[in-house]
Write an enzyme that holds these catalytic residues in place. Structure first.
Site, PDB file in Angstrom:
ATOM      1  N   SER A   1      45.272 -14.481  -9.232  1.00 21.44           N
ATOM      2  CA  SER A   1      45.552 -14.396  -7.912  1.00 21.44           C
ATOM      3  C   SER A   1      46.188 -13.069  -7.580  1.00 21.44           C
ATOM      4  O   SER A   1      47.047 -12.501  -8.390  1.00 21.44           O
ATOM      5  CB  SER A   1      46.554 -15.877  -7.844  1.00 21.44           C
ATOM      6  OG  SER A   1      46.742 -15.890  -6.349  1.00 21.44           O
TER       7      SER A   1
ATOM      8  N   GLU B   1      32.315 -19.180 -12.645  1.00 22.04           N
ATOM      9  CA  GLU B   1      32.144 -18.989 -11.171  1.00 22.04           C
ATOM     10  C   GLU B   1      31.082 -17.875 -10.945  1.00 22.04           C
ATOM     11  O   GLU B   1      30.165 -18.238 -10.045  1.00 22.04           O
ATOM     12  CB  GLU B   1      33.385 -18.564 -10.633  1.00 22.04           C
ATOM     13  CG  GLU B   1      34.497 -19.600 -10.450  1.00 22.04           C
ATOM     14  CD  GLU B   1      35.854 -19.380  -9.959  1.00 22.04           C
ATOM     15  OE1 GLU B   1      36.034 -18.059  -9.763  1.00 22.04           O
ATOM     16  OE2 GLU B   1      36.787 -20.189  -9.831  1.00 22.04           O
TER      17      GLU B   1
ATOM     18  N   HIS C   1      29.785 -39.914 -12.979  1.00 24.71           N
ATOM     19  CA  HIS C   1      30.046 -40.026 -11.613  1.00 24.71           C
ATOM     20  C   HIS C   1      31.550 -39.593 -11.666  1.00 24.71           C
ATOM     21  O   HIS C   1      32.549 -39.819 -10.852  1.00 24.71           O
ATOM     22  CB  HIS C   1      30.415 -41.631 -11.167  1.00 24.71           C
ATOM     23  CG  HIS C   1      28.959 -42.331 -10.982  1.00 24.71           C
ATOM     24  ND1 HIS C   1      28.154 -42.140 -10.067  1.00 24.71           N
ATOM     25  CD2 HIS C   1      28.449 -42.995 -11.887  1.00 24.71           C
ATOM     26  CE1 HIS C   1      27.067 -43.049 -10.442  1.00 24.71           C
ATOM     27  NE2 HIS C   1      27.080 -43.380 -11.592  1.00 24.71           N
TER      28      HIS C   1
ATOM     29  N   THR D   1       0.896  -1.158  -0.032  1.00 20.41           N
ATOM     30  CA  THR D   1       0.076   0.049  -0.133  1.00 20.41           C
ATOM     31  C   THR D   1       0.702   1.578   0.025  1.00 20.41           C
ATOM     32  O   THR D   1       0.387   2.161  -0.718  1.00 20.41           O
ATOM     33  CB  THR D   1      -0.793   0.193   1.217  1.00 20.41           C
ATOM     34  OG1 THR D   1      -1.923  -1.055   1.088  1.00 20.41           O
ATOM     35  CG2 THR D   1      -1.744   1.414   1.314  1.00 20.41           C
TER      36      THR D   1
ATOM     37  N   LYS E   1      48.569 -16.882 -12.889  1.00 20.91           N
ATOM     38  CA  LYS E   1      47.460 -17.815 -12.766  1.00 20.91           C
ATOM     39  C   LYS E   1      46.186 -17.060 -13.254  1.00 20.91           C
ATOM     40  O   LYS E   1      45.910 -15.923 -12.974  1.00 20.91           O
ATOM     41  CB  LYS E   1      46.988 -17.971 -11.158  1.00 20.91           C
ATOM     42  CG  LYS E   1      46.121 -19.203 -10.883  1.00 20.91           C
ATOM     43  CD  LYS E   1      46.072 -19.368  -9.530  1.00 20.91           C
ATOM     44  CE  LYS E   1      45.221 -20.791  -9.061  1.00 20.91           C
ATOM     45  NZ  LYS E   1      43.837 -20.705  -9.240  1.00 20.91           N
TER      46      LYS E   1
END
Length: 467
Positions: A313, A326, A183, A101, A319
């Protein structure tokens, strides 16, 4: 906002409001009462709410409940909101009265004050801007309208783009054969195109789910007013409103058969949240597949190489991390949390009104936006231009003992299992071990164990073998 104030009055009495604010007394009370968070309604919700007020004004003018001058003035004020000229005048917290409201009155007051400052006709927030309406039907309607617009204008183009990007990449990789995995363990070979097209089909399922929900969301409870009965709204208002809104938004909206359900229940929005969460599960799967395939570059799978986007990194030079997958995986986790929130909120339809509508609106629109953005990023910054490490794929294929599965129909499961164990133990190609442990010729073994042929299915060495 200015430090100067003006005095406004409502049914509860007088209250000071910032002098340059377009809102009035009821909004100011809510602003002072609800300071629980920094979360605000997304702009798309505010714009949709303005569209609803404009469409309602047009319907009310046709029903002779507003003069043409009043309706035109309200529509003009609504357009100023839609064009983001007054965005700063919607300051209220998501955590407010459960019907929304306060935000409905915020819009009513802003539009009335805008008309007043333009020296327009007399327009009262309740009597004119809110004519034939209640917060109880306006806010549920706005959730559905803003969701339909967000989905059709943003989300659907994004998922279609992602599917097209995947298919384009799949066509480039038709002949690339890799080791399949179940698996997380080596399994029978597949082509990379088959792997990618599985993603595309999963996304198609998600798109179909959302399309089905969109069609139900087009049926609006507007005109049900306070409890669904339509008190204080002419019978023709619902139809005229939907006609006006459809024309304004270039989308098709219809009056719901039962506005009671749209006001007291939120199952349609829960279905949408579920569809978005389902898509999030697919995006998580795609993101994790990309992360695994990109892992390494030396100690991981190293099947593909994603485009380097930034240093990975603060301490390890050189790296590079799979940052887009991600980020998309985090979006997927967030979608799951939003679904859980909407599921809880959808249960709060006590008698004739759900009392967690602002929370539903916030999480749905945020979920639509971030999932659409995630799909675009995944398409453009991860899938479109990853490169395949063919040497690594071929090396793994040659040493994959599970290829012996193709010999089951020829030599039997037990002997095939013995060959696989020996090949794994000695870390030798399966074809060399099978050459020593069976009577099959080298040519026959090469035919039966051809990884590319095995991606077609069928039973190798029989009439069921697909050529």
């Amino acid at each position: 906002m200015s430090t100067q104030v003006r005095t406004e009055k409502d049914s509860m009495g007088e209250i000071d409001v910032p002098a340059d604010a377009l809102w009035r007394a009821q909004t100011e009370r809510a602003r002072q009462n609800f300071g629980l968070s920094t979360l605000r309604f997304p702009l798309r919700f505010i714009h949709s709410l303005a569209q609803i007020k404009a469409a309602a004004a047009e319907a009310n003018a046709e029903l002779d409940l507003l003069t043409k001058e009043q309706a035109d003035a309200i529509v003009s004020a609504a357009e100023s909101v839609i064009n983001e000229q007054t965005t700063q005048h919607f300051p209220l917290d998501i955590f407010q009265t459960g019907s929304g409201t306060s935000t409905n009155m915020n819009m009513n007051e802003v539009l009335a004050e805008t008309v007043s400052r333009a020296n327009g006709p007399e327009v009262h927030p309740n009597d004119h801007v809110n004519c034939s309406q209640s917060s109880n039907d306006v806010i549920p309607t706005c959730i559905q309208v803003s969701s339909v617009l967000a989905l059709t204008q943003h989300w659907l183009p994004a998922i279609i783009h992602l599917q097209h990007t995947i298919e384009t990449k799949a066509r480039e990789l038709e002949e690339v054969v890799k080791t399949g995995r179940t698996h997380l363990m080596d399994a029978m070979p597949i082509t990379m195109a088959q792997e990618l097209r599985a993603w595309g089909t999963q996304l198609h399922h998600c798109q179909a789910n959302v399309n089905e929900v969109i069609e139900r969301l087009r049926e609006l409870p507007q005109g049900g007013t306070a409890v669904g009965s339509g008190i204080n709204a002419p019978h023709d208002f619902r139809r005229l409103f939907c006609d006006a809104l459809s024309e304004r938004t270039e989308q098709t909206f219809r009056a719901a058969d039962n506005p009671f359900a749209g006001i007291s229940g939120q199952e349609l929005n829960l279905q949408l949240a579920g569809a978005l969460n389902s898509c999030g599960a697919v995006l998580m799967k795609i993101s994790n597949d990309l992360r695994w395939m990109n892992s390494g570059p030396l100690a991981g799978l190293g099947e593909i190489e994603l485009r380097a986007l930034q240093p990975g990194s603060s301490i390890m030079p050189g790296k590079v991390n799979p940052v887009i997958p991600e980020a998309v995986a985090m979006v997927s986790a967030h979608l799951a949390g939003s679904y859980s929130t909407v599921a809880t909120a959808a249960q709060q339809g006590n008698f004739q009104l759900n009392v967690m509508l602002p929370l539903v609106a916030y999480h749905l629109l945020e979920s639509i936006e971030i999932s659409a953005n995630a799909m675009t990023a995944l398409a453009d910054q991860a899938i479109a231009d990853f490169t395949v490490k063919h040497e690594r794929l071929n090396e793994a294929l040659a040493r994959n003992p599970i290829l012996v599965t193709a010999l089951n129909s020829v030599i039997g499961y037990n002997q095939a299992a013995a060959i696989a164990k020996q090949a794994y133990k000695e870390q030798r190609p399966i074809i060399d071990v099978a050459d020593e442990m069976t009577d099959l010729s080298r040519d026959e073994l090469e035919r039966l164990l051809d990884p590319k042929q095995l991606t077609h299915g069928g039973i190798p060495g029989t009439s069921n073998d697909k050529e």
